[in-house]
Design a protein around this motif. Structure first.
Motif, short mmCIF file in Angstrom:
data_model
loop_
_atom_site.label_atom_id
_atom_site.label_comp_id
_atom_site.label_asym_id
_atom_site.label_seq_id
_atom_site.Cartn_x
_atom_site.Cartn_y
_atom_site.Cartn_z
N GLU A 7 113.25 -19.31 -14.64
CA GLU A 7 113.22 -17.99 -14.02
C GLU A 7 114.58 -17.30 -14.05
N GLU A 8 115.68 -18.10 -14.16
CA GLU A 8 117.03 -17.54 -14.11
C GLU A 8 117.60 -17.26 -15.49
N ARG A 9 116.89 -17.67 -16.52
CA ARG A 9 117.43 -17.53 -17.86
C ARG A 9 117.51 -16.08 -18.32
N LEU A 10 118.46 -15.85 -19.20
CA LEU A 10 118.56 -14.54 -19.81
C LEU A 10 117.38 -14.35 -20.76
N ASN A 11 116.93 -13.13 -20.86
CA ASN A 11 115.79 -12.84 -21.74
C ASN A 11 116.30 -12.56 -23.15
N LEU A 12 116.61 -13.64 -23.87
CA LEU A 12 117.10 -13.49 -25.23
C LEU A 12 115.95 -13.27 -26.19
N LYS A 13 116.13 -12.33 -27.09
CA LYS A 13 115.16 -12.07 -28.14
C LYS A 13 115.65 -12.68 -29.45
N ILE A 14 114.76 -12.74 -30.43
CA ILE A 14 115.15 -13.27 -31.74
C ILE A 14 116.30 -12.45 -32.32
N CYS A 15 116.23 -11.14 -32.17
CA CYS A 15 117.28 -10.29 -32.72
C CYS A 15 118.62 -10.55 -32.03
N ASP A 16 118.59 -10.90 -30.73
CA ASP A 16 119.82 -11.23 -30.01
C ASP A 16 120.44 -12.51 -30.57
N ILE A 17 119.60 -13.50 -30.85
CA ILE A 17 120.08 -14.76 -31.41
C ILE A 17 120.66 -14.53 -32.80
N TYR A 18 119.98 -13.73 -33.58
CA TYR A 18 120.45 -13.39 -34.94
C TYR A 18 121.81 -12.70 -34.88
N GLU A 19 121.94 -11.71 -34.01
CA GLU A 19 123.21 -10.99 -33.89
C GLU A 19 124.31 -11.91 -33.38
N TYR A 20 123.95 -12.83 -32.50
CA TYR A 20 124.92 -13.78 -31.95
C TYR A 20 125.49 -14.68 -33.05
#
Length: 328
Positions: A7-20
């Motif tokens: 419930e506390e996790r950041l809502n990371l998307k695939i595009c966020d991981i790719y950009e990271y």
């Protein structure tokens, strides 16, 4: 480190991981910021000079991502990721494994491969230009470096043409599982990590090089499986001299580079792997060679990326050879 509750996790998307991963790759790029900026500017200029019909075929990702072997391969970029399965090689078997895990209440939102698949594999040769800058950084004139790499880049491009690039991606599409790959962005991590270590510690002999490598958890674990670091050229008591870590830039470079590296003062090369043809050229030019290990090196590079994603609450399931060691 305690991982955050779901419930506390950041809502990371695939595009966020790719950009990271692209951002992290740039941070450790041996070309340094100015070199990366120049490469992106070159891509932009190339695109602007194209005719309108040609622009339709241009890879627009190359305008912001300098690594052609790191791409989202299938799936919705805006899909949220809570759990991802990560492996050195992802083929149809690993895709089926991800689907099987869903039946065991372990839904996989994203599969991340290290080695490229699909378009990222077909375009692998583009990343090899990075090696020109690495050679120049270690004293080889850039015009010589470009000339040396030219024929090898063409050879790799031709060699990849008949490959069935999309097998694993097609399986992932059928099963509705998103997939991406992170190749040079991870190789940049391990190259920077090891080069910094050797520059700092300045090992005297090849046995000292081995000892340093075996202090790294991924290599220590690989030793247990008889695939740890090995000297393939030189002897334990030989002086290491100046150490070059050769682990990024797509795939093996030109055999002609060793003569130039020897002239530039390189005493030892530490790599992931080396063909017999390359080894012979290194031997003729009196360069020591230490093979750290392919899968262990890939694991180290991937782990240095994955730790940041783990910190943001992503569950990571290692597979396909990945020696997962968290530094969090």
């Amino acid at each position: 480190m305690q991982i955050k509750n779901r419930e506390e996790r950041l809502n990371l998307k695939i595009c966020d991981i790719y950009e990271y991963v692209v951002k992290k790759g740039i941070e450790k790029d041996p070309r340094e910021p100015a070199g990366v900026t120049a490469a992106l500017e070159k891509a932009r200029k190339k695109y602007e000079d194209l005719k309108e019909a040609e622009k339709k075929e241009f890879d627009l990702e190359s305008l912001t991502n300098p690594y052609s072997d790191t791409r989202i391969l299938c799936g919705d970029p805006d899909a949220e990721v809570k759990r991802m399965m990560v492996g050195v090689d992802i083929e149809v078997g690993e895709v089926l494994l991800a689907d099987r895990l869903a039946g065991k209440d372990k839904q996989i939102d994203l599969i991340m491969a290290h080695h490229p698949e699909g378009k990222a594999l077909a375009d692998l040769h583009y990343v090899m230009h990075l090696q020109e800058d690495i050679l120049a950084r270690f004293g080889v004139p850039i015009n010589v470096a470009e000339s040396i790499l030219s024929s090898r880049i063409s050879e790799v491009k031709r060699g990849l043409m008949p490959v069935n690039h999309n097998r694993a991606i097609d399986a992932a599409k059928i099963l509705g599982i998103a997939m991406m790959c992170a190749h040079t962005v991870a190789d940049n991590q391990v190259t920077a990590f090891l080069q910094t270590m050797f520059d700092r510690e300045k090992p005297d002999t090849l046995i000292d090089v081995l000892k340093l490598l075996k202090e790294v958890p991924e290599y220590a674990e690989a030793v247990k499986s008889s695939v740890g670091p090995n000297i393939i050229l030189g002897a334990k008591e030989r002086r290491a001299g100046k150490v070059l870590v050769d682990m990024t830039g797509g795939t093996s470079g030109s055999e002609d580079a060793y003569a130039k590296l020897s002239q530039a003062g390189i005493g030892t090369i530490v790599g992931m792997h080396m063909s017999d043809k390359h080894r012979k050229q290194a031997e003729e030019n009196h360069i020591n060679v230490v093979i750290a290990g392919h899968i262990a090196s890939d694991s180290l590079g991937m782990n240095l990326l994955l730790d940041g994603l783990e910190k943001q609450g992503i569950d990571i399931i290692p597979c396909s050879g990945l020696i997962r060691h968290s530094r969090n």
